[in-house]
Scaffold this active site. Structure first.
Site, PDB file in Angstrom:
ATOM      1  N   ASP A   1       9.838  16.439  11.590  1.00 17.11           N
ATOM      2  CA  ASP A   1       9.309  16.452  10.222  1.00 17.11           C
ATOM      3  C   ASP A   1       7.789  16.566  10.243  1.00 17.11           C
ATOM      4  O   ASP A   1       7.088  15.806   9.576  1.00 17.11           O
ATOM      5  CB  ASP A   1       9.745  15.195   9.470  1.00 17.11           C
ATOM      6  CG  ASP A   1       9.614  15.361   7.951  1.00 17.11           C
ATOM      7  OD1 ASP A   1       9.605  16.522   7.488  1.00 17.11           O
ATOM      8  OD2 ASP A   1       9.515  14.347   7.242  1.00 17.11           O
TER       9      ASP A   1
ATOM     10  N   VAL B   1       0.808  -1.221   0.000  1.00 11.90           N
ATOM     11  CA  VAL B   1       0.000   0.000   0.000  1.00 11.90           C
ATOM     12  C   VAL B   1       0.842   1.273   0.000  1.00 11.90           C
ATOM     13  O   VAL B   1       0.350   2.349   0.312  1.00 11.90           O
ATOM     14  CB  VAL B   1      -0.968   0.008   1.205  1.00 11.90           C
ATOM     15  CG1 VAL B   1      -1.976  -1.118   1.086  1.00 11.90           C
ATOM     16  CG2 VAL B   1      -0.199  -0.096   2.517  1.00 11.90           C
TER      17      VAL B   1
ATOM     18  N   LYS C   1       5.487  -1.938   8.317  1.00 15.47           N
ATOM     19  CA  LYS C   1       6.567  -1.204   7.643  1.00 15.47           C
ATOM     20  C   LYS C   1       7.798  -2.100   7.624  1.00 15.47           C
ATOM     21  O   LYS C   1       8.393  -2.382   8.654  1.00 15.47           O
ATOM     22  CB  LYS C   1       6.828   0.113   8.377  1.00 15.47           C
ATOM     23  CG  LYS C   1       5.577   0.968   8.485  1.00 15.47           C
ATOM     24  CD  LYS C   1       5.812   2.235   9.269  1.00 15.47           C
ATOM     25  CE  LYS C   1       6.592   3.223   8.441  1.00 15.47           C
ATOM     26  NZ  LYS C   1       6.680   4.529   9.113  1.00 15.47           N
TER      27      LYS C   1
END
Length: 953
Positions: free
Chosen positions: A755, A637, A659
């Site tokens: 981030d 995905v 992940k």
């Protein structure tokens, strides 16, 4: 090829392999030093090869493989200081003193040298503004920028240097007012409570000396503000600094009375107030019982008699009261203070007779009464001293015959060097031991000595002995020292003495020896006798360096030595080969434990090797393979720099996001273990939760909860099909703000995201915002609070402007990124779109006097459609712009941001404590029609765990 030849070649290859992997210098450090070498026209001799620590480059000191000190004083270096210096992250000392051909501005990123303690650039030609980033050098103790060409103002950020001991910017072209803090966010010099030395003389500083600058909490001993353009009165707060020993305010434009509250400075040794615009009368300063030097010359004081209280100062050595309109006779006891050596009362209106009487100081050497109205002189019967009465009536009547009627002639012939040695070759000097050598020479500038007479050679002999004893005590390569050519600068009364330092056991210093000697003065390691006061040393150029001493008298000896060395090297290589093999074996054994810290972990037993997890599960590779249908393409995905992201379904039906690290992103085993331990502690409804991990079959995978509605970026761009009205945007802002505030303030240890962007804020089925992508990189050293920061260095458009100067990202950097997200929520635009920066666009367009701040044309069309119900809009814009302030100190904390968003929601009639945003009927359509929420830009993992300090790229 013979077996012997083959063995030799293998040995040679092995030798080069050893050399290639055993360089003693960290790669970034070596690169930085080579950048210095390339930048400088005349780099130091001996800077050869590519391994500064391994080949002992001159002036470079290393610990392990890191450069910790650069000491290159007086080496005739020429060029600029390149920005690469910032890569020396372990550097403690940077001394480039007395290289007058070093010029240009200091690089702004010098603030990256976070461990720097001593920055010594005295006597160079650096110019431009002192970088604001110096204020980030939290470990700095010694800052010496004097004798350069710096201009601009003093950076207020220097006030943040809480450990600063020595602050010297004298002899530059620095202008403007002295910065003081505003009590809230802006720093200033008043915050330097541990600083002992303010040396600001000979600049262009102006304005009033701020009363806020001084307080009773300060530790100052030297305040040298002479030779500037200060105006106004002496602030009363100065009298609170009871530690002061030297105060120089001379040669400014100060006005008003000389204040009596100076009496509170009971430790004061030297007080210089000359050449100002003071008025009134001289106050009684009898409380200054430690005062050696008093200079109040050349002020427009009222006509008054010579103050009788002068004779009550028990420590007074030098008195200068020139040109202050003194009148009347000299009191008979005026010369009685027991330590009095020098009295200068010229250019006044003193009358009648000069009579020393019988109560005169035994130390008195010099009295200058030129340009007065003295009509008679009665020399002391028991004391030989120099008296100058030129341009008094007594001399007009007596003519120029008496010696006391001649102008002063300073004697500068004193020298501690011998005169009876054999002549030396040109350029050489005879040392005190009559050895001919090339001495290291320079001039000592004593800024405020407590004596002014040049006639007492005892003081200078004491100085010469003190310097020689210092070098001997600490085993410097010094044979002896000498002083000569003693003189006084008539403008500022500095005492100048030429110093000669002779090398030990050779005709000249090598670069290392000379740098050691120079550093003793530039770093103020050497402390002179107290009567000489603060000083600087200005070195002369030294070019007579001795070469490496290699015997070459006999070619036969060279051949023999070469043969012996060859045999020794061969034996050494064979020994190394054996040791290397043994070490490789042991290293391989250790690697098993390091690369797989779970190797000994028995899940059925308690083990110290087991990760300390909080609600996270250890998955096997087979389990994750099964729940992703063998990591099929259908379940792929998206992904990012870390690797691919797969959707999986656990046996209980729960959706998960896996992940999977690609080969280039694999961490060390211990690092991965540390990361999952820390990630497992993060539990907040507005933060994506770690469910587990896999460390099996050389795989590293992190298992997260699956967030169905993708990223905020997808919704703002229309990709998800979800409509975000003003209410939903406020709730998303609050939720993501709470998640980030949790990471900053409640996570253990606190986490700096580094981030923050709309791609890293995910929306669940209820549009609850969840902060993602906070993979851990390292603990940030902070004595008060330990933070964890992420590997990601930020994204253009969201990146803190201060990062470009400091190369450091902080909690306030996250606040900046969040402020940009708030503006994205407002405009629906990317941070940088078609070359336009959303922050600048909003600031430029905004007009607070008009409805909606006149920002209608920048707003997202969905917001415009609901513009009739934009309660709290203006406060929202104000908050966003506070978050994107240029300077981090002016931004709110995330905790403050959350509170303000809650207030804004209440203004809009919303409950900030509701658990979720409104649901959307488009959720299922969005999931089916827009691709997967874990697209290529969303949820980019940043979990690489660097083994060493993270460096800027």
């Amino acid at each position: 090829m013979s077996s012997r030849t083959g063995a030799s070649l293998l040995l040679i290859l092995f030798f080069f392999q050893i050399c290639s992997v055993s360089a003693l210098t960290n790669g970034l450090d070596a690169s930085a030093l080579n950048a210095l070498k390339s930048e400088w026209t005349t780099p130091p001799d001996g800077w050869e090869g590519s391994d500064p620590c391994g080949t002992n480059w001159v002036g470079i000191t290393c610990q392990n493989d890191r450069v910790v000190s650069i000491s290159l004083g007086n080496l005739d270096l020429e060029g600029k200081l390149p920005a690469d210096i910032s890569f020396l992250s372990e550097l403690r000392i940077l001394d480039l003193s007395y290289n007058p051909k070093l010029s240009g501005p200091l690089p702004p990123n010098i603030g990256n040298l976070g461990k720097l303690r001593n920055l010594i650039l005295v006597g160079c030609s650096f110019s431009g503004q002192i970088p604001e980033s110096i204020g980030t050098l939290k470990e700095l103790i010694y800052l010496s920028l004097n004798l350069n060409k710096f201009s601009g103002t003093i950076p207020p950020s220097i006030g943040l240097l809480s450990k600063l001991y020595w602050f010297d910017i004298a002899d530059n072209q620095i202008e403007g007012e002295l910065p003081v803090s505003n009590g809230t966010s802006a720093p200033g010099l008043d915050m330097l409570l541990q600083t002992k030395h303010f040396h600001f003389g000979k600049n262009k500083l102006s304005g009033n000396i701020p009363k806020e600058l001084f307080s009773s909490n300060m530790s100052l001993i030297h305040v040298l503000f002479d030779g500037n353009q200060f105006t106004g009165e002496i602030p009363e707060t100065l009298s609170l600094v009871k530690t002061l020993t030297v105060l120089r305010l001379d040669r400014n434009k100060l006005i008003g009375d000389i204040p009596s509250y100076l009496n509170n400075l009971t430790n004061l040794n030297e007080l210089y107030l000359a050449n100002n615009r003071f008025t009134g009368t001289l106050p009684n300063l009898t409380s200054l019982t430690s005062l050696y030097t008093l200079d109040v010359s050349n002020n427009t004081l009222d006509f008054s008699p010579i103050p009788s209280w002068i004779s009550s100062l028990p420590s007074l050595s030098t008195l200068r009261m020139e040109g202050i309109q003194l009148n009347g006779p000299i009191p008979i006891s005026f010369f009685s203070p027991p330590q009095l050596q020098t009295v200068i009362l010229k250019r006044n209106s003193i009358v009648e007779s000069l009579d020393f009487g019988t109560d005169v100081s035994s130390q008195l050497e010099f009295v200058d009464l030129q340009y007065n109205e003295i009509t008679d002189y009665k020399p002391s019967a028991n004391k030989v001293l120099q008296v100058i009465l030129a341009n008094n009536p007594v001399c007009l009547e007596a003519g120029n015959g008496p010696s006391y009627c001649s102008a002063i002639q300073h004697n500068t012939s004193f020298s501690t060097l011998p005169t009876n040695c054999s002549p030396c070759e040109p350029g050489m000097e005879a040392s005190p031991t009559c050895r001919c050598a090339y001495p290291f020479m320079g001039t000592l500038y004593f800024r405020s000595p407590s004596f002014s007479g040049l006639f007492n050679s005892t003081n200078f002999s004491i100085l010469q002995k003190a310097i020689a004893d210092f070098f001997k005590k600490f085993n410097y390569p010094v044979d002896s020292v000498g002083v000569r050519n003693i003189r006084e600068n008539p403008t500022d009364h500095q005492l100048l003495i030429d110093l000669l330092v002779f090398p030990l056991g050779r005709e000249s210093f090598n670069q290392t020896g000379m740098s050691l000697v120079g550093f003793a003065f530039s770093n103020q390691t050497y402390k002179p006798p107290p009567i000489f006061g603060p000083y600087i040393f200005k070195a002369d150029l030294y070019k007579q360096f001795s070469d490496v001493e290699v015997s070459s008298k006999s070619s036969n000896k060279s051949i023999l030595i070469g043969a012996v060395v060859g045999v020794v090297v061969l034996l050494l290589l064979l020994t190394i080969a054996g040791i290397y093999a043994l070490r490789q074996k042991k290293r391989a054994e250790r690697a098993t434990g390091q690369n797989n810290p779970f190797a000994k972990w028995d899940t059925s037993k308690s083990s110290i090797d087991a990760p300390q997890l909080m609600g996270a599960k250890a998955f096997t590779f087979e389990e994750l393979k099964k729940c992703t249908d063998n990591f099929s393409e259908a379940n792929d995905v998206g992904g990012g720099g870390y690797g691919k992201v797969y959707r999986g379904i656990l046996p209980n039906g729960q959706l998960i996001a896996i992940k999977r690290a690609q080969q280039g992103s694999l961490q060390g085993g211990l690092e991965f273990k540390t990361e999952i331990e820390l990630l497992s502690r993060v539990h907040h409804k507005n933060v994506v939760r770690l469910l587990g991990f896999c460390f099996d079959r050389n795989e590293q995978m992190l298992v997260y909860e699956y967030i169905s509605n993708g990223s905020l970026k997808d919704s703002l761009s229309g990709k998800s099909g979800i409509r975000l009205d003003w209410t939903r945007r406020l709730k998303i802002a609050l939720g993501s703000g709470k998640g980030l505030a949790y990471l900053h303030e409640l996570a253990d240890p606190p986490i700096i995201h580094r981030d923050i962007k709309s791609n890293n804020i995910l929306l669940d089925e209820n549009l609850t915002a969840k902060v993602a992508d906070f993979g851990l990189s390292k603990l940030v050293g902070d004595p008060e609070k330990t933070h964890v920061t992420t590997q990601v260095k930020g994204t253009m458009g969201y990146l803190d402007p201060e990062y470009y100067m400091t190369n450091q990202l902080t909690e306030k950097s996250d606040v900046y990124g969040f402020g940009v997200v708030l503006l994205e929520l407002l405009t629906g635009r990317s941070p940088i779109e078609r070359g336009k920066y959303v922050v600048r666009e909003v600031k430029t367009k905004m007009n607070k006097s008009r409805s909606l701040y006149d920002l209608q044309e920048l707003l997202d069309t969905t917001i415009i459609a609901s513009s009739g119900n934009l309660k709290g809009f203006e406060k929202y814009v104000d908050l966003a712009l506070r978050c994107v302030e240029e300077e981090g100190v002016n931004r709110p904390s995330m905790g403050e941001v959350v509170k303000e968003i809650e207030n804004i929601m209440q203004l809009a009639g919303l409950n900030p404590n509701s658990d979720s945003a409104t649901s959307s009927r488009t959720y299922e359509d969005a999931i089916k029609g827009s691709g997967d929420p874990y697209g290529s830009e969303s949820f980019q993992y940043s979990g690489n765990f660097p083994a060493s300090k993270l460096e800027p790229q």
